[in-house]
Every structure is written in structure tokens, then in C-alpha cells.
Design an enzyme around this catalytic site. Structure first.
Site, PDB file in Angstrom:
ATOM      1  N   SER A 175     -39.280  -7.197  60.425  1.00  0.00           N
ATOM      2  CA  SER A 175     -37.998  -7.416  61.084  1.00  0.00           C
ATOM      3  C   SER A 175     -37.347  -6.080  61.436  1.00  0.00           C
ATOM      4  O   SER A 175     -37.949  -5.263  62.132  1.00  0.00           O
ATOM      5  CB  SER A 175     -37.110  -8.281  60.188  1.00  0.00           C
ATOM      6  OG  SER A 175     -36.071  -8.881  60.936  1.00  0.00           O
ATOM      7  N   ASP A 274     -41.278 -18.123  65.049  1.00  0.00           N
ATOM      8  CA  ASP A 274     -40.360 -16.998  64.921  1.00  0.00           C
ATOM      9  C   ASP A 274     -39.742 -16.701  66.280  1.00  0.00           C
ATOM     10  O   ASP A 274     -40.457 -16.568  67.277  1.00  0.00           O
ATOM     11  CB  ASP A 274     -41.121 -15.769  64.403  1.00  0.00           C
ATOM     12  CG  ASP A 274     -40.228 -14.575  64.106  1.00  0.00           C
ATOM     13  OD1 ASP A 274     -39.009 -14.640  64.393  1.00  0.00           O
ATOM     14  OD2 ASP A 274     -40.754 -13.576  63.583  1.00  0.00           O
ATOM     15  N   HIS A 306     -39.907 -16.860  60.822  1.00  0.00           N
ATOM     16  CA  HIS A 306     -39.702 -15.428  60.624  1.00  0.00           C
ATOM     17  C   HIS A 306     -39.905 -15.046  59.154  1.00  0.00           C
ATOM     18  O   HIS A 306     -39.368 -15.685  58.251  1.00  0.00           O
ATOM     19  CB  HIS A 306     -38.283 -15.074  61.077  1.00  0.00           C
ATOM     20  CG  HIS A 306     -37.983 -13.623  61.116  1.00  0.00           C
ATOM     21  ND1 HIS A 306     -38.725 -12.714  61.848  1.00  0.00           N
ATOM     22  CD2 HIS A 306     -37.003 -12.884  60.512  1.00  0.00           C
ATOM     23  CE1 HIS A 306     -38.215 -11.507  61.705  1.00  0.00           C
ATOM     24  NE2 HIS A 306     -37.181 -11.575  60.890  1.00  0.00           N
TER      25      HIS A 306
END
Length: 332
Positions: A175, A274, A306
Site C-alpha cells: 500500500s 483490490d 487489499h
């Protein structure tokens, strides 16, 4: 009624009809901050099954930037690859000491038989970007200084000095941490790491937070669904003009060419559900076309969201992701 100086400036993630997440962080107009998730910590440990040891160190005393180091059950006859890891959390929550990150790095170190350093960069909003980039670069420079004993004895770290093969150094992150890893790899292509003390071998990007003004793929079908990605960058980096800043959009007009990426191997991990999936694929495809002299691979995990491996680490797909990362980190 709250006084005016306790009025809410913004919340992350912002509210929308698609967003069922709790508020992660609340920032007030007086500059104070409440974090509601990602605040739990666990101490360093000796893993009872895998035998992985960990300890916490202050890498950059001038700024207080710290890290958690991990050492596997090692074979003292040979040195091991090093992973320099950057955690996610929108640049504003989580730490290397969070239970989910401690567990993940423990598992990866055990599976791959590597040394790892998980970096505790300073977070927004108290420390807006580019501070996290600068902190992470400083740690990478400090690591590189160990390659040729350029660190003073008082600041030297024996786990790095004694057990790391500095010809096999990798960056990794998920991320927002993947965003940091990309930006450091690009910088390392333009600047030497501690006067050439090391060169990066590879980089692993996991659901990396990359974005842009133009909608691509599924982003175009329901723009409100992606309101978190739209606003995160502008809160994290107030000096940025928009979401086509090259630090968040590596393929924006005028962005530095990916041809200059300072490593030879890249692994991109994406997940089918995601919201950042299409950005991962765009990064992969753009790197292939850039003229970069390296090998890029991509692995997509279907029907997962995610960073699913952090929240459901014992599922079969998470274990497969760990194994794929471990294989990548052991390539030469």
C-alpha cells in the site's frame, strides 16, 4: 459543543456510500490527531516455532527514526539477503510494531530465510510527505554504510554487519509502503547509496498505493467508490498540486522515466478485488515498455481484497503469496 479549535478538519477514510470502514484517523483544526486503528503494538520476540528473532533499534538518532530487525535461524557459513520493508496504512497509521506487520515479517523471514528491517518512518499528518520518503532514504543509506564498515562502532548494527549479503538487498512494501519503495528505488537509480556501498537487487510491491487523475479500468465505473484513493494523497502531501504528482503517479506526464529504476528485478503483487489492482497492472506494463533493463513479474490473487494477507494470514492464498515473495527474495 466543542470549541472551535477542536473542530474536525478531516477524517480518513472520508465518508461515502461505498465506505463501510470505521474512521482510521481524525485530524482537528488545532493540529491535534486521534488515531483509532493501527495503534496496537507487540514487542520484539523470539518466535517459538519459526525461531525468528527480532529487536528494535534507533537507526537515525537525529530524527528518532527507528526500525524492527528480524534474524532467522541462520546458517553462519553464508550471509543472507536483506529486505528493507515499508509498512502501509495511508502514510498515517500502523507501524512495524503492529501485530499484523510483526506477524507478516516473522512469517516471511522464516519462509525466505532472510534478514529484514522494517522501517518506522514518521507519519502524516504530523509529518507530511516528503518526510516519510526522506526518513526511509536515510535508513537505506544507514544500511548501505554497513557494507564497507562506514558506520561508527557506536552506531553499527551487528545483525546487518555480520549476516547480510549486501549484493542481495531488496526493497518491499504494501500500500503506502509500496509507494515509498517505488520512490526509493527510483531515487537509487539517480543517486548512489552511500557512495556506492550497495546496489539494490530487487523490489517487491504489494497492492501499492499508486494513483492518478485519469480513471483507468474499473475506476471509471463508479468514481465515488474511489474517494479514499482520491483524497489520501492530497492529505498526505499538502504541497502536491494533484494526483498526477509523479510520486503518486509514476506514469504521469513529465514523471521521471521508469527506465531509471535502480534495481534489476521487480515483483508486483495485486489482488482481484483490490481498488488498486489496475494501478499495479499499469505499473507492470509501463515498466515493461519503459526500456528499463530488468525483469518484472506480476502475480494476481483472484477474489481477494487489499492486503488480504495481513488480515487473513493463515488462508491458503496468503500462504501462497508468502511463498511467492520468498522465492523472489532468493533469486540472484
Amino acid at each position: 459543543m466543542e470549541s472551535s479549535n477542536r473542530e474536525i478538519a478531516y477524517e480518513f477514510p472520508p465518508r461515502s456510500k461505498h465506505n463501510s470502514f470505521p474512521v482510521f484517523i481524525r485530524v482537528y483544526r488545532d493540529g491535534s490527531v486521534d488515531r483509532f486503528v493501527g495503534t496496537d503494538i507487540v514487542p520484539p520476540s523470539l518466535h517459538p516455532v519459526a525461531g525468528v528473532c527480532s529487536k528494535d533499534i534507533v537507526a537515525i538518532p537525529e530524527t528518532g527514526v527507528s526500525a524492527r530487525l528480524y534474524l532467522p535461524n541462520i546458517n553462519p557459513l553464508r550471509k543472507l539477503p536483506l529486505l528493507v520493508y515499508f509498512h502501509g496504512g495511508g502514510f498515517c497509521i500502523e507501524t512495524p510494531f503492529s501485530p499484523i506487520y510483526h506477524s507478516f515479517i516473522n512469517s516471511l523471514v522464516a519462509e525466505a530465510n532472510i534478514v529484514a528491517i522494517s522501517v518506522h518512518y514518521r507519519r502524516v499528518p504530523e509529518y507530511p510527505l516528503p518526510i516519510a520518503y526522506d526518513d526511509s532514504w536515510a535508513v537505506l543509506q544507514w544500511v548501505a554504510a554497513h557494507a564497507e564498515s562506514r558506520v561508527d562502532d557506536d552506531a553499527s548494527e551487528s545483525w546487518l554487519r555480520d549476516y547480510v549479503d549486501f549484493d542481495r538487498v531488496f526493497l518491499g512494501g504494501d500500500s503506502a509502503g509500496g509507494n515509498i519503495a517505488h520512490n526509493l528505488a527510483l531515487r537509487s537509480g539517480a543517486e548512489e547509496l552511500n557512495n556506492g556501498g550497495i546496489k539494490l537487487l530487487g523490489m517487491a510491491l504489494i497492492g501499492s498505493y499508486l494513483w492518478g487523475k485519469e480513471r483507468i479500468g474499473s475506476e471509471a465505473t463508479d468514481p465515488e467508490k474511489y474517494i479514499t484513493e482520491e483524497t489520501t494523497w492530497l492529505h498526505a502531501c499538502p504541497s502536491a498540486k494533484d494526483n498526477d504528482d509523479p510520486r503518486i503517479n509514476p506514469v504521469a506526464p513529465g514523471a521521471p522515466s521508469l527506465e531509471g529504476l535502480g534495481c534489476r528485478r521487480v515483483l508486483v503483487l495485486v489482488a482481484g478485488k483490490d481498488g488498486l489492482r489496475d494501478r499495479g497492472w499499469l505499473y507492470h506494463d509501463s515498466l515493461v515498455k519503459s526500456g528499463w533493463n530488468g525483469v518484472v513479474e506480476i502475480m494476481e490473487t483472484e477474489e481477494e481484497g487489499h492486503v488480504f494477507h495481513l488480515f487473513n494470514p493463515n488462508c491458503e492464498k496468503a500462504e501462497l503469496r508468502i511463498k511467492r515473495l520468498a522465492s523472489f527474495l532468493n533469486q540472484v
